[in-house]
Design a protein around this motif. Structure first.
Motif, PDB file in Angstrom:
ATOM      1  N   ASP A   1      44.119  26.021  45.976  1.00  0.00           N
ATOM      2  CA  ASP A   1      42.972  26.438  45.161  1.00  0.00           C
ATOM      3  C   ASP A   1      42.320  27.689  45.737  1.00  0.00           C
ATOM      4  OD1 ASP A   1      41.105  26.517  43.171  1.00  0.00           O
ATOM      5  OD2 ASP A   1      39.801  25.003  44.071  1.00  0.00           O
ATOM      6  N   ARG A   2      43.085  28.762  45.665  1.00  0.00           N
ATOM      7  CA  ARG A   2      42.565  30.050  46.152  1.00  0.00           C
ATOM      8  C   ARG A   2      43.354  31.159  45.479  1.00  0.00           C
ATOM      9  NH1 ARG A   2      44.064  33.927  49.634  1.00  0.00           N
ATOM     10  NH2 ARG A   2      42.403  35.064  50.729  1.00  0.00           N
ATOM     11  N   CYS A   3      42.677  31.957  44.675  1.00  0.00           N
ATOM     12  CA  CYS A   3      43.351  33.093  44.050  1.00  0.00           C
ATOM     13  C   CYS A   3      43.772  34.083  45.136  1.00  0.00           C
ATOM     14  CB  CYS A   3      42.425  33.769  43.048  1.00  0.00           C
ATOM     15  SG  CYS A   3      43.183  35.204  42.230  1.00  0.00           S
ATOM     16  N   PRO A   4      45.029  34.532  45.120  1.00  0.00           N
ATOM     17  CA  PRO A   4      45.496  35.447  46.163  1.00  0.00           C
ATOM     18  C   PRO A   4      44.844  36.827  46.100  1.00  0.00           C
ATOM     19  CG  PRO A   4      47.169  35.189  44.467  1.00  0.00           C
ATOM     20  CD  PRO A   4      46.102  34.182  44.173  1.00  0.00           C
ATOM     21  N   HIS A   5      44.138  37.134  45.019  1.00  0.00           N
ATOM     22  CA  HIS A   5      43.514  38.452  44.877  1.00  0.00           C
ATOM     23  C   HIS A   5      42.218  38.562  45.679  1.00  0.00           C
ATOM     24  CE1 HIS A   5      41.001  41.349  42.269  1.00  0.00           C
ATOM     25  NE2 HIS A   5      41.788  42.094  43.055  1.00  0.00           N
ATOM     26  N   ARG A   6      41.229  37.692  45.374  1.00  0.00           N
ATOM     27  CA  ARG A   6      39.955  37.745  46.082  1.00  0.00           C
ATOM     28  C   ARG A   6      39.451  36.375  46.508  1.00  0.00           C
ATOM     29  NH1 ARG A   6      41.367  42.058  46.879  1.00  0.00           N
ATOM     30  NH2 ARG A   6      40.349  44.067  46.460  1.00  0.00           N
ATOM     31  N   GLY A   7      40.340  35.407  46.546  1.00  0.00           N
ATOM     32  CA  GLY A   7      40.003  34.124  47.148  1.00  0.00           C
ATOM     33  C   GLY A   7      39.118  33.205  46.342  1.00  0.00           C
ATOM     34  N   VAL A   8      38.947  33.464  45.052  1.00  0.00           N
ATOM     35  CA  VAL A   8      38.096  32.626  44.211  1.00  0.00           C
ATOM     36  C   VAL A   8      38.772  31.281  43.946  1.00  0.00           C
ATOM     37  CG1 VAL A   8      37.195  32.421  41.841  1.00  0.00           C
ATOM     38  CG2 VAL A   8      36.845  34.520  43.139  1.00  0.00           C
ATOM     39  N   SER A   9      37.960  30.237  43.759  1.00  0.00           N
ATOM     40  CA  SER A   9      38.493  28.921  43.405  1.00  0.00           C
ATOM     41  C   SER A   9      39.048  28.948  41.989  1.00  0.00           C
ATOM     42  CB  SER A   9      37.401  27.860  43.504  1.00  0.00           C
ATOM     43  OG  SER A   9      37.839  26.643  42.930  1.00  0.00           O
ATOM     44  N   LEU A  10      40.317  28.588  41.851  1.00  0.00           N
ATOM     45  CA  LEU A  10      40.948  28.552  40.539  1.00  0.00           C
ATOM     46  C   LEU A  10      40.512  27.338  39.732  1.00  0.00           C
ATOM     47  CD1 LEU A  10      44.497  29.608  41.714  1.00  0.00           C
ATOM     48  CD2 LEU A  10      42.874  31.020  40.455  1.00  0.00           C
ATOM     49  N   ALA A  11      39.908  26.357  40.391  1.00  0.00           N
ATOM     50  CA  ALA A  11      39.414  25.185  39.677  1.00  0.00           C
ATOM     51  C   ALA A  11      38.267  25.549  38.737  1.00  0.00           C
ATOM     52  CB  ALA A  11      38.968  24.114  40.663  1.00  0.00           C
ATOM     53  N   MET A  12      37.656  26.718  38.931  1.00  0.00           N
ATOM     54  CA  MET A  12      36.606  27.170  38.031  1.00  0.00           C
ATOM     55  C   MET A  12      37.178  27.880  36.803  1.00  0.00           C
ATOM     56  SD  MET A  12      33.554  28.490  40.567  1.00  0.00           S
ATOM     57  CE  MET A  12      34.478  29.930  41.164  1.00  0.00           C
ATOM     58  N   GLY A  13      38.497  28.073  36.779  1.00  0.00           N
ATOM     59  CA  GLY A  13      39.141  28.756  35.666  1.00  0.00           C
ATOM     60  C   GLY A  13      39.496  27.812  34.540  1.00  0.00           C
ATOM     61  N   GLU A  14      40.562  28.154  33.815  1.00  0.00           N
ATOM     62  CA  GLU A  14      40.968  27.352  32.667  1.00  0.00           C
ATOM     63  C   GLU A  14      42.478  27.408  32.506  1.00  0.00           C
ATOM     64  OE1 GLU A  14      38.994  29.095  29.345  1.00  0.00           O
ATOM     65  OE2 GLU A  14      40.313  30.848  29.271  1.00  0.00           O
ATOM     66  N   VAL A  15      42.994  26.507  31.675  1.00  0.00           N
ATOM     67  CA  VAL A  15      44.403  26.502  31.324  1.00  0.00           C
ATOM     68  C   VAL A  15      44.530  27.154  29.950  1.00  0.00           C
ATOM     69  CG1 VAL A  15      46.452  25.088  30.922  1.00  0.00           C
ATOM     70  CG2 VAL A  15      44.770  24.392  32.648  1.00  0.00           C
ATOM     71  N   SER A  16      45.361  28.188  29.855  1.00  0.00           N
ATOM     72  CA  SER A  16      45.468  28.953  28.619  1.00  0.00           C
ATOM     73  C   SER A  16      46.487  28.338  27.668  1.00  0.00           C
ATOM     74  CB  SER A  16      45.876  30.397  28.924  1.00  0.00           C
ATOM     75  OG  SER A  16      47.262  30.468  29.215  1.00  0.00           O
ATOM     76  N   CYS A  17      46.478  28.825  26.421  1.00  0.00           N
ATOM     77  CA  CYS A  17      47.472  28.374  25.443  1.00  0.00           C
ATOM     78  C   CYS A  17      48.861  28.900  25.777  1.00  0.00           C
ATOM     79  CB  CYS A  17      47.052  28.825  24.038  1.00  0.00           C
ATOM     80  SG  CYS A  17      46.854  30.608  23.869  1.00  0.00           S
ATOM     81  N   ASN A  18      48.944  29.833  26.742  1.00  0.00           N
ATOM     82  CA  ASN A  18      50.233  30.368  27.196  1.00  0.00           C
ATOM     83  C   ASN A  18      50.833  29.540  28.328  1.00  0.00           C
ATOM     84  OD1 ASN A  18      50.130  32.583  25.392  1.00  0.00           O
ATOM     85  ND2 ASN A  18      48.834  33.714  26.827  1.00  0.00           N
ATOM     86  N   HIS A  19      50.247  28.364  28.586  1.00  0.00           N
ATOM     87  CA  HIS A  19      50.735  27.473  29.655  1.00  0.00           C
ATOM     88  C   HIS A  19      50.590  28.121  31.028  1.00  0.00           C
ATOM     89  CE1 HIS A  19      52.439  24.908  26.509  1.00  0.00           C
ATOM     90  NE2 HIS A  19      52.934  26.012  25.976  1.00  0.00           N
ATOM     91  N   THR A  20      49.453  28.785  31.242  1.00  0.00           N
ATOM     92  CA  THR A  20      49.169  29.402  32.534  1.00  0.00           C
ATOM     93  C   THR A  20      47.790  28.981  33.013  1.00  0.00           C
ATOM     94  OG1 THR A  20      48.261  31.390  31.468  1.00  0.00           O
ATOM     95  CG2 THR A  20      50.603  31.436  32.090  1.00  0.00           C
ATOM     96  N   LEU A  21      47.622  29.055  34.327  1.00  0.00           N
ATOM     97  CA  LEU A  21      46.318  28.835  34.947  1.00  0.00           C
ATOM     98  C   LEU A  21      45.648  30.194  35.086  1.00  0.00           C
ATOM     99  CD1 LEU A  21      44.299  26.944  36.427  1.00  0.00           C
ATOM    100  CD2 LEU A  21      45.600  27.391  38.528  1.00  0.00           C
TER     101      LEU A  21
END
Length: 331
Positions: free
Chosen positions: A56-76
């Protein structure tokens, strides 16, 4: 799963084992879920029926990906700059530079082995060396099964597991439920130690309300420790059986989460919610005891604490952990 080396301070015994991190029902289709294991933050998300576990760490700037969403393109999708990651952890899109079509290894996520079983989500940070333990009562046609927890407890996972197999405390901490101070003695029982499990059998105990159904009786137990952080008991006879398995998740060395799976083949008129409340009450009685224990880590030196003769299962457990080389949560 992207292959990674374990962090240098992580216990290899637990790193390469399966651990429960969430109830399957707690993970929806569109919102990721953050969980914790062995000092790591993990994000869980669904791609249809499939569950994915990533660091749970975006490799770009370390943000928690749990705050994101799951897209209709089957991506986080990262909530900060909307980077997208596929179920394999590979970066597929950087909106700030859409002309990029290939991405370096450093843009990808570390992923983990994950399974759903018994209504729980199990994760292994490394390469699992064993299958998820079998809970044979679960799912039988004549059996009612349900989950309990999570129970957050501020102590080490081995301390909690040892409490689960400790019989002598039942008449005092769980009086009027699982024991009676007028009947405190633990009869001698049979102990068998195998390479992969410890079994205690022929345990007989009087209990005022052993399963939460209100029926007082003498019960016969069989206990098994099947993994360093997984144990099970069954009480009853050939016809009426009540079973619980416990999985203790080591979040940090002295911070843990407990999950229970409960199964019975009788009293269908008693609701699972009633029995779940009973287990909640039992756990609430245990928590102050195990959180007060010092040291919080389980001593593997048998000379560090005094032992009763009936502690032979917990003594075998400590010897087993020492033989395995377990470090996390022990001293």
């Amino acid at each position: 799963m992207l292959t990674v080396n374990p962090p240098p301070l992580t216990d290899p015994v637990l790193y390469n084992a399966w651990h429960v991190v969430a109830l399957a029902t707690s993970l929806g289709c569109q919102k990721p879920l953050q969980v914790h294991l062995l000092g790591e933050k993990i994000v869980l998300w669904r791609d249809g029926e499939r569950i994915i576990a990533c660091q749970d760490r975006c490799p770009h700037r370390g943000v928690s990906l749990a705050m994101g969403e799951v897209s209709c393109n089957h991506t986080l999708v990262c909530p900060y700059h909307a980077m997208e990651f596929d179920p394999e952890g590979l970066c597929t899109r950087i909106p700030a530079d859409l002309k990029l079509t290939t991405f370096p290894q450093g843009a990808n996520l570390r992923t983990y082995a994950v399974q759903e079983k018994y209504g729980f989500i199990w994760v292994a940070l490394g390469e699992p060396v064993q299958e998820i333990p079998q809970f044979v009562e679960w799912g039988k046609p004549d059996t009612i099964s349900f989950q309990c927890g999570p129970y957050a407890i501020n102590t080490s996972a081995p301390r909690i597991l040892e409490n689960f197999v400790d019989i002598a405390h039942l008449p005092f901490i769980h009086r009027d439920l699982l024991g009676d101070p007028e009947f405190p003695e633990v009869s001698d029982y049979k102990l068998t130690v195998h390479k992969d499990e410890i079994i205690a059998s022929d345990i007989h105990f009087y209990q005022p309300n052993p399963e939460g159904t209100g029926e007082a009786k003498s019960v016969t137990y069989v206990y098994k420790i099947v993994r360093p952080m997984v144990a099970w008991f069954r009480k009853g006879d050939d016809h009426r059986q009540f079973s619980i398995f416990i999985v203790v998740t080591p979040v940090e060395e002295t911070r843990s989460i407990v999950w229970l799976g409960v199964a019975r083949n009788y009293s269908p008129e008693v609701s699972n919610d009633t029995l779940r409340a009973f287990q909640d009450n039992v756990m609430a009685q245990d928590v102050p005891m195990v959180e007060s224990q010092r040291p919080q880590k389980l001593p593997l030196d048998l000379q560090q604490e005094f032992h009763f003769p009936c502690d032979k299962m917990s003594i075998a457990y400590r010897k087993w952990l020492k033989q395995l080389g377990l470090k996390f949560g022990t001293c």
